[in-house]
Design a protein around this motif. Sequence first.
Motif, mmCIF file in Angstrom:
data_model
loop_
_atom_site.group_PDB
_atom_site.id
_atom_site.type_symbol
_atom_site.label_atom_id
_atom_site.label_comp_id
_atom_site.label_asym_id
_atom_site.label_seq_id
_atom_site.Cartn_x
_atom_site.Cartn_y
_atom_site.Cartn_z
ATOM 1 N N VAL A 172 45.733 58.910 90.812
ATOM 2 C CA VAL A 172 46.664 57.795 90.860
ATOM 3 C C VAL A 172 46.898 57.453 92.327
ATOM 4 C CG1 VAL A 172 48.920 56.905 90.191
ATOM 5 C CG2 VAL A 172 47.776 58.628 88.760
ATOM 6 N N THR A 173 46.499 56.259 92.741
ATOM 7 C CA THR A 173 46.675 55.785 94.107
ATOM 8 C C THR A 173 47.124 54.329 94.060
ATOM 9 O OG1 THR A 173 44.865 57.214 94.864
ATOM 10 C CG2 THR A 173 45.617 55.519 96.375
ATOM 11 N N ASP A 174 48.085 54.005 94.855
ATOM 12 C CA ASP A 174 48.559 52.625 94.971
ATOM 13 C C ASP A 174 47.638 51.906 95.955
ATOM 14 O OD1 ASP A 174 49.888 50.262 95.385
ATOM 15 O OD2 ASP A 174 51.830 51.175 95.811
ATOM 16 N N ARG A 175 46.790 51.007 95.448
ATOM 17 C CA ARG A 175 45.767 50.356 96.274
ATOM 18 C C ARG A 175 46.216 49.024 96.863
ATOM 19 N NH1 ARG A 175 42.468 54.125 98.027
ATOM 20 N NH2 ARG A 175 41.501 55.360 96.366
ATOM 21 N N ARG A 176 47.466 48.649 96.677
ATOM 22 C CA ARG A 176 47.884 47.332 97.151
ATOM 23 C C ARG A 176 47.782 47.196 98.663
ATOM 24 N NH1 ARG A 176 53.175 47.232 93.331
ATOM 25 N NH2 ARG A 176 53.039 49.427 93.928
ATOM 26 N N LEU A 177 48.102 48.253 99.407
ATOM 27 C CA LEU A 177 47.950 48.195 100.859
ATOM 28 C C LEU A 177 46.484 48.046 101.244
ATOM 29 C CD1 LEU A 177 48.909 48.375 103.764
ATOM 30 C CD2 LEU A 177 49.016 50.870 103.523
ATOM 31 N N ASP A 178 45.610 48.780 100.571
ATOM 32 C CA ASP A 178 44.174 48.667 100.860
ATOM 33 C C ASP A 178 43.669 47.259 100.602
ATOM 34 O OD1 ASP A 178 44.152 51.341 101.459
ATOM 35 O OD2 ASP A 178 43.346 51.976 99.530
ATOM 36 N N GLU A 179 44.133 46.669 99.498
ATOM 37 C CA GLU A 179 43.680 45.322 99.158
ATOM 38 C C GLU A 179 44.115 44.300 100.198
ATOM 39 O OE1 GLU A 179 45.345 44.951 95.305
ATOM 40 O OE2 GLU A 179 43.923 46.356 94.387
ATOM 41 N N VAL A 180 45.343 44.440 100.686
ATOM 42 C CA VAL A 180 45.818 43.556 101.749
ATOM 43 C C VAL A 180 45.052 43.828 103.040
ATOM 44 C CG1 VAL A 180 47.795 43.017 103.222
ATOM 45 C CG2 VAL A 180 48.109 43.233 100.750
ATOM 46 N N GLY A 181 44.867 45.109 103.340
ATOM 47 C CA GLY A 181 44.213 45.485 104.582
ATOM 48 C C GLY A 181 42.794 44.991 104.700
#
Length: 273
Positions: free
Chosen positions: A132-141
Motif C-alpha cells: 500500500v503506497t500513496d502514489r499521488r505525490l509521485d504522479e504530481v512529481g
Amino acid sequence: MRVALSTLPADPDRDNEDFAAAAPSAAVLLDGAGVGGAETGCTHGVAWFSSTLGSLLLRGSTAHPARPLADCLADSIGLVRSLHEDSCDLAYRASPTSTVVCARVGAGALEYLVLGDSSLLLAEKDGGTAVVTDRRLDEVGKRLRGPVDALPTGSPEHSAALADYRNALTGLRNRPGGFWIAGPDPRAAEHALTGSVPLDSLASVTLLSDGATRLVDRFELADWQEVLTVLGSFGPDELISRVRDAEDGDPDGRRWPRGKAHDDATVLHWVLS
C-alpha cells in the motif's frame, strides 16, 4: 509478535527526519518532508514535527482502539498544531509536513493508514505480498521533475532545479489535483488511504520510508518478495545497507536520477506470528 527497527540518516551531520515506533498493538512510521535548509516558518524543524506527530499518533491509536485511524491522525495533527501555533508561522506555505504510515491490530484484523509516499508491505501466510503506497505525490512529481532528472545529482544546476521543483510541489500539497500529506491542517487525514486485512492471513507487516523502498521502486534491484527474504534472514539493517550500496555506486544520479544522492531510510519489520 516481534519488531525489528532500523533507521539511517541521509547525512550523519544532519537530522534524521524519519520517525518510527511500535507498541504491542500498533506501529507508526513518518517521513518528514525536508526542504534542504530552506525556511519553513517553524522554529522546531522537520525532525521535531515528524517525531512529535508520530509519538502522539502511536499514543492515540493505542489509547482509543475503536477510533478510526484517520480520526486518530486528525486528532494528533491538531495536538501538534496546538503545541507550536503560538511560536511558529503555520500559515507559511513551506511549514513542516510528513508522510504517515500506521498499522494497528485489533478485533481479528490489521487496520492500516497510509498518507504520502511511504509504504506498507503486507506479507501473507500463503506467500503472497501486497503493498500500500500513496502514489499521488509521485504522479504530481512526474509532471514536474524532468529538469531535475536531466542533471547530475549534487551539481549547482541540479540544486537549483531541485529548489524550483520543491517550490512547485509546495504549491500543490493538500489540495485537489495535487497530493496530501500531514501538515498543519487536520483535514489532510481525511484523504489518507485506509483499510483492513484479516489478521490470520498475515505473516508480517513492514513499514518503510521512501528512502528504504528505493531498492525496489527506483533502483529496481529487488522485488518485494526479495525484500521480505532479506528482512527475514538478515533484518532491516541489511536492507538499508543494500540501498546505501546502490546509492554509493551512482553518486551523480546518472543511472538512477533522483533529488538526493542519499535519503533518510527507515524500516520497521513487524512479525505477527
